[in-house]
Design a protein around this motif. Sequence first.
Motif, PDB file in Angstrom:
ATOM      1  N   GLN A 145       7.498 -12.156   2.174  1.00 57.52           N
ATOM      2  CA  GLN A 145       8.050 -12.439   3.499  1.00 57.52           C
ATOM      3  C   GLN A 145       7.522 -11.458   4.537  1.00 57.52           C
ATOM      4  N   TYR A 146       7.442 -10.180   4.176  1.00 54.68           N
ATOM      5  CA  TYR A 146       6.950  -9.177   5.115  1.00 54.68           C
ATOM      6  C   TYR A 146       5.485  -9.438   5.471  1.00 54.68           C
ATOM      7  N   ALA A 147       4.694  -9.828   4.477  1.00 55.29           N
ATOM      8  CA  ALA A 147       3.281 -10.136   4.739  1.00 55.29           C
ATOM      9  C   ALA A 147       3.156 -11.339   5.665  1.00 55.29           C
ATOM     10  N   LYS A 148       3.930 -12.381   5.389  1.00 55.13           N
ATOM     11  CA  LYS A 148       3.889 -13.577   6.235  1.00 55.13           C
ATOM     12  C   LYS A 148       4.309 -13.265   7.661  1.00 55.13           C
ATOM     13  N   ALA A 149       5.243 -12.306   7.808  1.00 49.84           N
ATOM     14  CA  ALA A 149       5.722 -11.920   9.138  1.00 49.84           C
ATOM     15  C   ALA A 149       4.762 -10.973   9.853  1.00 49.84           C
ATOM     16  N   GLY A 150       3.747 -10.464   9.132  1.00 51.65           N
ATOM     17  CA  GLY A 150       2.724  -9.635   9.760  1.00 51.65           C
ATOM     18  C   GLY A 150       3.006  -8.141   9.780  1.00 51.65           C
ATOM     19  N   ILE A 151       3.937  -7.652   8.958  1.00 51.23           N
ATOM     20  CA  ILE A 151       4.208  -6.212   8.895  1.00 51.23           C
ATOM     21  C   ILE A 151       3.022  -5.527   8.221  1.00 51.23           C
ATOM     22  N   ALA A 152       2.433  -4.551   8.887  1.00 50.17           N
ATOM     23  CA  ALA A 152       1.123  -4.029   8.481  1.00 50.17           C
ATOM     24  C   ALA A 152       1.147  -3.233   7.177  1.00 50.17           C
ATOM     25  N   HIS A 153       2.268  -2.545   6.892  1.00 50.15           N
ATOM     26  CA  HIS A 153       2.320  -1.680   5.709  1.00 50.15           C
ATOM     27  C   HIS A 153       3.613  -1.921   4.941  1.00 50.15           C
ATOM     28  N   TYR A 154       3.494  -1.954   3.616  1.00 51.85           N
ATOM     29  CA  TYR A 154       4.643  -2.105   2.746  1.00 51.85           C
ATOM     30  C   TYR A 154       4.585  -1.046   1.662  1.00 51.85           C
ATOM     31  N   TRP A 155       5.682  -0.288   1.528  1.00 55.66           N
ATOM     32  CA  TRP A 155       5.764   0.736   0.486  1.00 55.66           C
ATOM     33  C   TRP A 155       6.890   0.375  -0.459  1.00 55.66           C
ATOM     34  N   LEU A 156       6.615   0.495  -1.752  1.00 56.44           N
ATOM     35  CA  LEU A 156       7.594   0.193  -2.792  1.00 56.44           C
ATOM     36  C   LEU A 156       7.838   1.455  -3.611  1.00 56.44           C
ATOM     37  N   ILE A 157       9.103   1.856  -3.724  1.00 56.17           N
ATOM     38  CA  ILE A 157       9.459   3.053  -4.483  1.00 56.17           C
ATOM     39  C   ILE A 157      10.302   2.643  -5.684  1.00 56.17           C
ATOM     40  N   GLU A 158       9.902   3.134  -6.856  1.00 56.79           N
ATOM     41  CA  GLU A 158      10.624   2.880  -8.105  1.00 56.79           C
ATOM     42  C   GLU A 158      11.277   4.194  -8.526  1.00 56.79           C
ATOM     43  N   LEU A 159      12.591   4.170  -8.749  1.00 53.64           N
ATOM     44  CA  LEU A 159      13.327   5.395  -9.063  1.00 53.64           C
ATOM     45  C   LEU A 159      13.386   5.707 -10.555  1.00 53.64           C
ATOM     46  N   ASP A 160      12.920   4.789 -11.398  1.00 51.00           N
ATOM     47  CA  ASP A 160      12.851   5.108 -12.823  1.00 51.00           C
ATOM     48  C   ASP A 160      11.880   6.260 -13.033  1.00 51.00           C
ATOM     49  N   GLU A 161      12.215   7.163 -13.964  1.00 53.49           N
ATOM     50  CA  GLU A 161      11.345   8.310 -14.230  1.00 53.49           C
ATOM     51  C   GLU A 161      10.031   7.882 -14.878  1.00 53.49           C
ATOM     52  N   PRO A 162       8.899   8.402 -14.392  1.00 51.31           N
ATOM     53  CA  PRO A 162       8.769   9.245 -13.209  1.00 51.31           C
ATOM     54  C   PRO A 162       8.850   8.394 -11.937  1.00 51.31           C
ATOM     55  N   ILE A 163       9.497   8.922 -10.915  1.00 51.14           N
ATOM     56  CA  ILE A 163       9.591   8.204  -9.649  1.00 51.14           C
ATOM     57  C   ILE A 163       8.188   7.916  -9.128  1.00 51.14           C
ATOM     58  N   SER A 164       7.964   6.682  -8.704  1.00 49.78           N
ATOM     59  CA  SER A 164       6.622   6.285  -8.265  1.00 49.78           C
ATOM     60  C   SER A 164       6.689   5.604  -6.905  1.00 49.78           C
ATOM     61  N   MET A 165       5.545   5.625  -6.228  1.00 51.21           N
ATOM     62  CA  MET A 165       5.416   4.982  -4.919  1.00 51.21           C
ATOM     63  C   MET A 165       4.109   4.196  -4.892  1.00 51.21           C
ATOM     64  N   THR A 166       4.209   2.957  -4.426  1.00 49.54           N
ATOM     65  CA  THR A 166       3.034   2.105  -4.283  1.00 49.54           C
ATOM     66  C   THR A 166       2.944   1.669  -2.831  1.00 49.54           C
ATOM     67  N   ALA A 167       1.809   1.930  -2.204  1.00 44.51           N
ATOM     68  CA  ALA A 167       1.625   1.608  -0.788  1.00 44.51           C
ATOM     69  C   ALA A 167       0.614   0.476  -0.650  1.00 44.51           C
ATOM     70  N   PHE A 168       0.962  -0.488   0.189  1.00 41.37           N
ATOM     71  CA  PHE A 168       0.101  -1.636   0.437  1.00 41.37           C
ATOM     72  C   PHE A 168      -0.196  -1.741   1.925  1.00 41.37           C
ATOM     73  N   GLU A 169      -1.352  -2.299   2.235  1.00 40.68           N
ATOM     74  CA  GLU A 169      -1.753  -2.569   3.618  1.00 40.68           C
ATOM     75  C   GLU A 169      -2.092  -4.045   3.746  1.00 40.68           C
ATOM     76  N   LEU A 170      -1.687  -4.642   4.869  1.00 46.90           N
ATOM     77  CA  LEU A 170      -1.922  -6.065   5.089  1.00 46.90           C
ATOM     78  C   LEU A 170      -3.379  -6.312   5.444  1.00 46.90           C
ATOM     79  N   VAL A 171      -4.049  -7.125   4.636  1.00 50.05           N
ATOM     80  CA  VAL A 171      -5.442  -7.505   4.860  1.00 50.05           C
ATOM     81  C   VAL A 171      -5.544  -9.015   4.689  1.00 50.05           C
ATOM     82  N   ASP A 172      -5.937  -9.708   5.764  1.00 50.32           N
ATOM     83  CA  ASP A 172      -6.052 -11.170   5.711  1.00 50.32           C
ATOM     84  C   ASP A 172      -4.772 -11.810   5.195  1.00 50.32           C
ATOM     85  N   GLU A 173      -3.628 -11.342   5.715  1.00 51.78           N
ATOM     86  CA  GLU A 173      -2.308 -11.903   5.437  1.00 51.78           C
ATOM     87  C   GLU A 173      -1.837 -11.672   4.001  1.00 51.78           C
ATOM     88  N   VAL A 174      -2.499 -10.772   3.275  1.00 55.70           N
ATOM     89  CA  VAL A 174      -2.100 -10.435   1.907  1.00 55.70           C
ATOM     90  C   VAL A 174      -2.057  -8.924   1.778  1.00 55.70           C
TER      91      VAL A 174
END
Length: 204
Positions: A145-174
Motif C-alpha cells: 500500500q505504501y509503495a502504491k501511494a508513492g512513499i519513497a522509503h519504507y523501513w521494517l524493524i524486527e524485534l526478535d533477537e537479533p533486532i534487525s532493520m531492513t530499508a527499502f527505497e521506491l524504484v519504479d513503484e516497487v
Amino acid sequence: MSRLAGSETPGRKGGVRVTAEAWRDHLVSLDEWDAMPEEECRRLEIVDGVPHVVPAAATFHSLAQNKLAYWLNEQLPDELTAVPEADVVLNISHALNVRRPDVSVVPTHLAEHNPKRYDAADVVVAVEIVSPGSERADRVTKPMQYAKAGIAHYWLIELDEPISMTAFELVDEVYELVKDGTGKVALSLPAPVTFDLDALTRRR
C-alpha cells in the motif's frame, strides 16, 4: 537488488453517536473518518473503507517506537521531523485507506501545524515495527500500500533477537532493498542517520 513483494468504534452520523456496526452497510468516507472523536479513531485504521482495530502495542514495541523517533529527530536535518503513530491517508479515490505507521518522517513545516493526518505525498519515510499478529500486514500488505501511494522509503524493524532493520527505497513503484542489518546500522537516505538496533528496547 532484492524487491519487496508487493468493541465499539464510535463516530458521529447525523448527530447520533454510532458504533462500528453502523459501517457494515457502507464504506467509511474521509468525512466520516474526520467526524469520529479523536480518542476513538486513534484506535483504528481504515482498510479499503472498513475500520480495523489496532491492537495495543507491547512494551518492547513502544520502547522501540519512541526511541527510534527520538534518534531520528536528533539526526535528521531541520526540515524533516519524525512523528510516531501519525495517521496517513493512502487513498481516497475508491475505498478509503488510512494507515498509522509506527513512525513517519514528514516535512517539519507540516508537523509544526499539528495536523490531524498527513497525505501519503507528505511522508518521506514510513517505518513499521513487526509485532505478534501484524507480521503479514507489516511485511506484505502495508509495504504494498505504501509503495502504491508513492512513499519513497519504507523501513521494517524486527524485534526478535537479533533486532534487525531492513530499508527499502521506491524504484519504479516497487520497493527495492537498500540496507539489511543488525547491530549498528547506517543509512544515507533520506539523510545520513545511524542506529544501534540492540539498544532499541532498552530503557537507556
